[in-house]
Design a protein around this motif. Structure first.
Motif, PDB file in Angstrom:
ATOM      1  N   HIS A 241     -50.520 -28.778 102.452  1.00 38.19           N
ATOM      2  CA  HIS A 241     -51.718 -29.613 102.335  1.00 38.19           C
ATOM      3  C   HIS A 241     -52.805 -29.152 103.315  1.00 38.19           C
ATOM      4  CE1 HIS A 241     -54.112 -33.213 101.638  1.00 38.19           C
ATOM      5  NE2 HIS A 241     -54.205 -33.352 102.945  1.00 38.19           N
ATOM      6  N   GLU A 242     -52.417 -28.886 104.541  1.00 35.73           N
ATOM      7  CA  GLU A 242     -53.384 -28.429 105.542  1.00 35.73           C
ATOM      8  C   GLU A 242     -53.995 -27.082 105.151  1.00 35.73           C
ATOM      9  OE1 GLU A 242     -54.792 -29.783 108.358  1.00 35.73           O
ATOM     10  OE2 GLU A 242     -53.872 -31.603 107.554  1.00 35.73           O
ATOM     11  N   TYR A 243     -53.170 -26.183 104.639  1.00 36.10           N
ATOM     12  CA  TYR A 243     -53.690 -24.876 104.237  1.00 36.10           C
ATOM     13  C   TYR A 243     -54.636 -25.010 103.039  1.00 36.10           C
ATOM     14  CZ  TYR A 243     -54.224 -20.056 102.952  1.00 36.10           C
ATOM     15  OH  TYR A 243     -54.779 -18.839 102.647  1.00 36.10           O
ATOM     16  N   LEU A 244     -54.327 -25.918 102.131  1.00 34.29           N
ATOM     17  CA  LEU A 244     -55.185 -26.103 100.964  1.00 34.29           C
ATOM     18  C   LEU A 244     -56.581 -26.592 101.352  1.00 34.29           C
ATOM     19  CD1 LEU A 244     -52.676 -27.662  98.436  1.00 34.29           C
ATOM     20  CD2 LEU A 244     -53.922 -25.520  98.145  1.00 34.29           C
ATOM     21  N   ASN A 245     -56.675 -27.355 102.415  1.00 33.97           N
ATOM     22  CA  ASN A 245     -57.966 -27.781 102.959  1.00 33.97           C
ATOM     23  C   ASN A 245     -58.879 -28.360 101.876  1.00 33.97           C
ATOM     24  OD1 ASN A 245     -59.850 -28.201 104.985  1.00 33.97           O
ATOM     25  ND2 ASN A 245     -60.776 -26.184 104.720  1.00 33.97           N
ATOM     26  N   GLY A 246     -58.380 -29.332 101.130  1.00 30.05           N
ATOM     27  CA  GLY A 246     -59.175 -29.987 100.113  1.00 30.05           C
ATOM     28  C   GLY A 246     -59.007 -29.427  98.711  1.00 30.05           C
ATOM     29  N   ARG A 247     -58.404 -28.257  98.596  1.00 25.57           N
ATOM     30  CA  ARG A 247     -58.134 -27.685  97.274  1.00 25.57           C
ATOM     31  C   ARG A 247     -56.837 -28.297  96.744  1.00 25.57           C
ATOM     32  NH1 ARG A 247     -57.597 -21.550  98.464  1.00 25.57           N
ATOM     33  NH2 ARG A 247     -56.428 -22.450 100.188  1.00 25.57           N
ATOM     34  N   ILE A 248     -56.564 -28.075  95.471  1.00 27.71           N
ATOM     35  CA  ILE A 248     -55.310 -28.542  94.900  1.00 27.71           C
ATOM     36  C   ILE A 248     -54.655 -27.414  94.112  1.00 27.71           C
ATOM     37  CG2 ILE A 248     -55.967 -30.972  94.785  1.00 27.71           C
ATOM     38  CD1 ILE A 248     -56.485 -30.548  91.799  1.00 27.71           C
ATOM     39  N   LEU A 249     -53.356 -27.540  93.944  1.00 35.16           N
ATOM     40  CA  LEU A 249     -52.594 -26.583  93.141  1.00 35.16           C
ATOM     41  C   LEU A 249     -52.192 -27.248  91.840  1.00 35.16           C
ATOM     42  CD1 LEU A 249     -50.205 -25.038  95.797  1.00 35.16           C
ATOM     43  CD2 LEU A 249     -51.936 -23.817  94.494  1.00 35.16           C
ATOM     44  N   LEU A 250     -52.541 -26.628  90.750  1.00 33.46           N
ATOM     45  CA  LEU A 250     -52.127 -27.102  89.432  1.00 33.46           C
ATOM     46  C   LEU A 250     -51.451 -25.965  88.704  1.00 33.46           C
ATOM     47  CD1 LEU A 250     -55.219 -29.191  88.307  1.00 33.46           C
ATOM     48  CD2 LEU A 250     -53.035 -30.051  89.133  1.00 33.46           C
TER      49      LEU A 250
ATOM     50  N   GLU B 202     -54.364 -17.762  94.949  1.00 32.95           N
ATOM     51  CA  GLU B 202     -54.573 -17.364  93.552  1.00 32.95           C
ATOM     52  C   GLU B 202     -54.643 -18.561  92.611  1.00 32.95           C
ATOM     53  OE1 GLU B 202     -51.494 -14.613  92.460  1.00 32.95           O
ATOM     54  OE2 GLU B 202     -52.098 -13.181  94.000  1.00 32.95           O
ATOM     55  N   ASN B 203     -53.990 -19.657  92.965  1.00 27.05           N
ATOM     56  CA  ASN B 203     -53.860 -20.780  92.046  1.00 27.05           C
ATOM     57  C   ASN B 203     -54.578 -22.056  92.472  1.00 27.05           C
ATOM     58  OD1 ASN B 203     -51.894 -19.758  89.928  1.00 27.05           O
ATOM     59  ND2 ASN B 203     -50.898 -19.182  91.836  1.00 27.05           N
ATOM     60  N   ALA B 204     -55.083 -22.101  93.692  1.00 21.10           N
ATOM     61  CA  ALA B 204     -55.739 -23.316  94.179  1.00 21.10           C
ATOM     62  C   ALA B 204     -57.143 -23.425  93.591  1.00 21.10           C
ATOM     63  CB  ALA B 204     -55.812 -23.297  95.702  1.00 21.10           C
ATOM     64  N   ILE B 205     -57.506 -24.651  93.268  1.00 22.28           N
ATOM     65  CA  ILE B 205     -58.854 -24.918  92.790  1.00 22.28           C
ATOM     66  C   ILE B 205     -59.475 -26.011  93.644  1.00 22.28           C
ATOM     67  CG2 ILE B 205     -58.388 -24.201  90.416  1.00 22.28           C
ATOM     68  CD1 ILE B 205     -58.163 -27.165  89.670  1.00 22.28           C
ATOM     69  N   ALA B 206     -60.797 -26.031  93.678  1.00 21.76           N
ATOM     70  CA  ALA B 206     -61.485 -27.085  94.419  1.00 21.76           C
ATOM     71  C   ALA B 206     -61.177 -28.429  93.787  1.00 21.76           C
ATOM     72  CB  ALA B 206     -62.985 -26.828  94.421  1.00 21.76           C
ATOM     73  N   SER B 207     -61.025 -29.439  94.588  1.00 24.41           N
ATOM     74  CA  SER B 207     -60.652 -30.753  94.053  1.00 24.41           C
ATOM     75  C   SER B 207     -61.705 -31.297  93.090  1.00 24.41           C
ATOM     76  CB  SER B 207     -60.391 -31.750  95.171  1.00 24.41           C
ATOM     77  OG  SER B 207     -61.554 -31.915  95.953  1.00 24.41           O
ATOM     78  N   SER B 208     -62.950 -30.863  93.215  1.00 30.10           N
ATOM     79  CA  SER B 208     -63.988 -31.316  92.287  1.00 30.10           C
ATOM     80  C   SER B 208     -63.873 -30.637  90.930  1.00 30.10           C
ATOM     81  CB  SER B 208     -65.373 -31.057  92.870  1.00 30.10           C
ATOM     82  OG  SER B 208     -65.561 -29.664  93.079  1.00 30.10           O
ATOM     83  N   ASP B 209     -63.039 -29.573  90.832  1.00 21.29           N
ATOM     84  CA  ASP B 209     -62.840 -28.857  89.578  1.00 21.29           C
ATOM     85  C   ASP B 209     -61.675 -29.406  88.767  1.00 21.29           C
ATOM     86  OD1 ASP B 209     -64.895 -27.196  90.300  1.00 21.29           O
ATOM     87  OD2 ASP B 209     -63.602 -25.571  90.996  1.00 21.29           O
TER      88      ASP B 209
END
Length: 73
Positions: free
Chosen positions: A13-22, A56-63
């Motif tokens: 979660h900390e590494y994602l820094n607001g991004r999410i993995l789907l 490679e797989n993380a996207i911005a949470s607004s996306d």
């Protein structure tokens, strides 16, 4: 769930820094891999391979996909 799972989840979660993995299955797989490394005493817990998978797989949470409702009037 074991405390080590929550610790691994926190690291991801900390590494994602607001991004999410789907999809969520990928997120869980990466967290489980980090948990295995954490329990095995391997450092860094988030190694280059895991970081590459995340990036490679993380996207911005607004996306993230919307609920299907159109915005606006």
């Amino acid at each position: 769930m074991p405390l080590s799972f929550f610790a691994a989840e926190s690291l991801v979660h900390e590494y994602l820094n607001g991004r999410i993995l789907l999809p969520m299955e990928l997120h869980r797989t990466i967290v489980l891999a980090a948990q295995v490394r954490l329990l095995g005493g391997l450092q860094p817990v988030l190694d280059k391979a895991l970081l590459a998978q995340i990036d490679e797989n993380a996207i911005a949470s607004s996306d993230t996909p919307s609920s299907g409702f159109a915005k606006g009037g």
